[in-house]
Scaffold this motif. Sequence first.
Motif, PDB file in Angstrom:
ATOM      1  N   ILE A 172      -4.672  -3.261  -3.199  1.00 35.48           N
ATOM      2  CA  ILE A 172      -5.581  -2.660  -4.180  1.00 35.48           C
ATOM      3  C   ILE A 172      -5.541  -3.411  -5.506  1.00 35.48           C
ATOM      4  CG2 ILE A 172      -6.067  -0.602  -5.560  1.00 35.48           C
ATOM      5  CD1 ILE A 172      -4.911   1.058  -3.226  1.00 35.48           C
ATOM      6  N   VAL A 173      -4.325  -3.617  -6.047  1.00 38.04           N
ATOM      7  CA  VAL A 173      -4.233  -4.157  -7.408  1.00 38.04           C
ATOM      8  C   VAL A 173      -4.547  -5.645  -7.487  1.00 38.04           C
ATOM      9  CG1 VAL A 173      -2.634  -2.399  -8.236  1.00 38.04           C
ATOM     10  CG2 VAL A 173      -1.725  -4.504  -7.225  1.00 38.04           C
ATOM     11  N   LEU A 174      -4.367  -6.373  -6.397  1.00 41.09           N
ATOM     12  CA  LEU A 174      -4.597  -7.814  -6.456  1.00 41.09           C
ATOM     13  C   LEU A 174      -5.879  -8.264  -5.776  1.00 41.09           C
ATOM     14  CD1 LEU A 174      -1.019  -9.283  -5.914  1.00 41.09           C
ATOM     15  CD2 LEU A 174      -2.224  -8.851  -8.058  1.00 41.09           C
ATOM     16  N   HIS A 175      -6.388  -7.464  -4.837  1.00 37.75           N
ATOM     17  CA  HIS A 175      -7.525  -7.958  -4.058  1.00 37.75           C
ATOM     18  C   HIS A 175      -8.725  -7.019  -4.022  1.00 37.75           C
ATOM     19  CE1 HIS A 175      -4.848 -11.128  -2.830  1.00 37.75           C
ATOM     20  NE2 HIS A 175      -3.993 -10.250  -2.347  1.00 37.75           N
ATOM     21  N   HIS A 176      -8.645  -5.904  -4.740  1.00 40.29           N
ATOM     22  CA  HIS A 176      -9.780  -4.982  -4.780  1.00 40.29           C
ATOM     23  C   HIS A 176     -10.993  -5.666  -5.416  1.00 40.29           C
ATOM     24  CE1 HIS A 176     -12.101  -1.337  -5.293  1.00 40.29           C
ATOM     25  NE2 HIS A 176     -12.211  -1.582  -6.597  1.00 40.29           N
ATOM     26  N   ARG A 177     -12.135  -5.539  -4.766  1.00 44.95           N
ATOM     27  CA  ARG A 177     -13.364  -6.127  -5.306  1.00 44.95           C
ATOM     28  C   ARG A 177     -13.954  -5.151  -6.325  1.00 44.95           C
ATOM     29  NH1 ARG A 177     -15.295 -10.416  -2.289  1.00 44.95           N
ATOM     30  NH2 ARG A 177     -14.202 -10.764  -0.316  1.00 44.95           N
ATOM     31  N   GLY A 178     -13.929  -5.517  -7.556  1.00 44.40           N
ATOM     32  CA  GLY A 178     -14.417  -4.640  -8.607  1.00 44.40           C
ATOM     33  C   GLY A 178     -13.337  -4.328  -9.614  1.00 44.40           C
ATOM     34  N   ASP A 179     -13.720  -3.711 -10.700  1.00 40.53           N
ATOM     35  CA  ASP A 179     -12.790  -3.413 -11.782  1.00 40.53           C
ATOM     36  C   ASP A 179     -11.886  -2.232 -11.444  1.00 40.53           C
ATOM     37  OD1 ASP A 179     -13.855  -5.434 -13.333  1.00 40.53           O
ATOM     38  OD2 ASP A 179     -15.291  -4.124 -14.340  1.00 40.53           O
ATOM     39  N   ILE A 180     -10.680  -2.276 -11.995  1.00 39.82           N
ATOM     40  CA  ILE A 180      -9.756  -1.148 -11.963  1.00 39.82           C
ATOM     41  C   ILE A 180      -9.416  -0.849 -13.418  1.00 39.82           C
ATOM     42  CG2 ILE A 180      -7.490  -0.303 -11.251  1.00 39.82           C
ATOM     43  CD1 ILE A 180      -7.574  -2.250  -8.919  1.00 39.82           C
ATOM     44  N   ALA A 181      -9.555   0.396 -13.831  1.00 37.75           N
ATOM     45  CA  ALA A 181      -9.242   0.763 -15.211  1.00 37.75           C
ATOM     46  C   ALA A 181      -7.794   0.363 -15.528  1.00 37.75           C
ATOM     47  CB  ALA A 181      -9.432   2.259 -15.414  1.00 37.75           C
ATOM     48  N   PRO A 182      -7.537  -0.227 -16.696  1.00 37.72           N
ATOM     49  CA  PRO A 182      -6.187  -0.695 -17.021  1.00 37.72           C
ATOM     50  C   PRO A 182      -5.087   0.339 -16.837  1.00 37.72           C
ATOM     51  CG  PRO A 182      -7.745  -1.559 -18.609  1.00 37.72           C
ATOM     52  CD  PRO A 182      -8.515  -0.590 -17.747  1.00 37.72           C
ATOM     53  N   ARG A 183      -5.348   1.594 -17.242  1.00 33.43           N
ATOM     54  CA  ARG A 183      -4.314   2.625 -17.071  1.00 33.43           C
ATOM     55  C   ARG A 183      -4.087   2.948 -15.597  1.00 33.43           C
ATOM     56  NH1 ARG A 183      -2.975   5.742 -21.753  1.00 33.43           N
ATOM     57  NH2 ARG A 183      -4.035   4.916 -23.596  1.00 33.43           N
ATOM     58  N   ALA A 184      -5.151   2.925 -14.831  1.00 36.59           N
ATOM     59  CA  ALA A 184      -5.007   3.155 -13.396  1.00 36.59           C
ATOM     60  C   ALA A 184      -4.185   2.045 -12.760  1.00 36.59           C
ATOM     61  CB  ALA A 184      -6.385   3.242 -12.742  1.00 36.59           C
ATOM     62  N   GLU A 185      -4.429   0.810 -13.198  1.00 31.30           N
ATOM     63  CA  GLU A 185      -3.674  -0.327 -12.681  1.00 31.30           C
ATOM     64  C   GLU A 185      -2.189  -0.159 -12.991  1.00 31.30           C
ATOM     65  OE1 GLU A 185      -5.058  -4.719 -12.735  1.00 31.30           O
ATOM     66  OE2 GLU A 185      -3.777  -4.501 -14.507  1.00 31.30           O
ATOM     67  N   ALA A 186      -1.874   0.229 -14.230  1.00 27.92           N
ATOM     68  CA  ALA A 186      -0.476   0.426 -14.616  1.00 27.92           C
ATOM     69  C   ALA A 186       0.185   1.522 -13.787  1.00 27.92           C
ATOM     70  CB  ALA A 186      -0.389   0.760 -16.105  1.00 27.92           C
ATOM     71  N   LEU A 187      -0.559   2.580 -13.510  1.00 27.32           N
ATOM     72  CA  LEU A 187      -0.010   3.679 -12.703  1.00 27.32           C
ATOM     73  C   LEU A 187       0.215   3.258 -11.256  1.00 27.32           C
ATOM     74  CD1 LEU A 187      -2.168   6.548 -14.216  1.00 27.32           C
ATOM     75  CD2 LEU A 187       0.334   6.436 -14.273  1.00 27.32           C
ATOM     76  N   LEU A 188      -0.662   2.436 -10.731  1.00 26.09           N
ATOM     77  CA  LEU A 188      -0.491   1.943  -9.361  1.00 26.09           C
ATOM     78  C   LEU A 188       0.776   1.097  -9.246  1.00 26.09           C
ATOM     79  CD1 LEU A 188      -4.180   1.064  -8.500  1.00 26.09           C
ATOM     80  CD2 LEU A 188      -2.750   2.678  -7.239  1.00 26.09           C
ATOM     81  N   TYR A 189       0.991   0.220 -10.225  1.00 24.21           N
ATOM     82  CA  TYR A 189       2.213  -0.589 -10.220  1.00 24.21           C
ATOM     83  C   TYR A 189       3.448   0.298 -10.340  1.00 24.21           C
ATOM     84  CZ  TYR A 189      -0.016  -5.189 -10.500  1.00 24.21           C
ATOM     85  OH  TYR A 189      -0.729  -6.334 -10.226  1.00 24.21           O
ATOM     86  N   ALA A 190       3.370   1.335 -11.167  1.00 23.23           N
ATOM     87  CA  ALA A 190       4.510   2.240 -11.324  1.00 23.23           C
ATOM     88  C   ALA A 190       4.786   3.009 -10.033  1.00 23.23           C
ATOM     89  CB  ALA A 190       4.249   3.208 -12.477  1.00 23.23           C
ATOM     90  N   ALA A 191       3.733   3.398  -9.333  1.00 18.06           N
ATOM     91  CA  ALA A 191       3.922   4.098  -8.058  1.00 18.06           C
ATOM     92  C   ALA A 191       4.616   3.197  -7.036  1.00 18.06           C
ATOM     93  CB  ALA A 191       2.565   4.557  -7.519  1.00 18.06           C
TER      94      ALA A 191
END
Length: 207
Positions: free
Chosen positions: A54-73
């Motif tokens: 998701i965080v490296l290959h998702h086609r399209g934008d990911i909201a910055p806070r959502a990205e940070a939460l995904l990494y934390a998960a």
Amino acid sequence: MSARGLWITLEGGDGSGKTTQAALLEKWLRAQGREVLRTREPGGSEVGVLIRDIVLHHRGDIAPRAEALLYAADRAHHVATVVRPALERGAVVVQDRYLDSSVAYQGAGRVLDADQVRELSLWAAEGALPDLTVLLDLDPADARRRLDSADKPFDRLEAEREEFHQRVREAYLGLAAAEPGRFLVVDAAQDPERIAEAVRARIAAML
């Protein structure tokens, strides 16, 4: 973390040589008779592989806070199910990226609050910090030339502009300056074997 194991993380911008150094370090540690676990974030567990996609290959934008939460998960699950068990049985964990990546990439790169990103990661990992963090420091322009020569598609972070990667580099150097006891900063423009020698010298004293 258990005193029986040793936790080493490798940090740096894309193209700085973390994978190469992790492989050289693993080979040397195994020659010393140590059990070694090579892992990475994101993607060091089954759950992490899904998050990495998701965080490296998702086609399209990911909201910055959502990205940070995904990494934390990913980090919460990885530390609980992979890192801690390995350290508790006395293994040396050699890990490609940890929370310093989040502070540098999501904090400085995405221009979020770096302190909040760090606190989120520490909460996710129950305060766990590595025994040693090796920062492979490389000018973003040199890193881009390495990535270009690799002739493979860029992921979402690799594809960011040079200004983004310059902010990331400056953030990493700031983190290292704030925690000199945990960090070893190495010039990643050097020959890989010279870098490996510097890393081994630091770790030999810890073993």
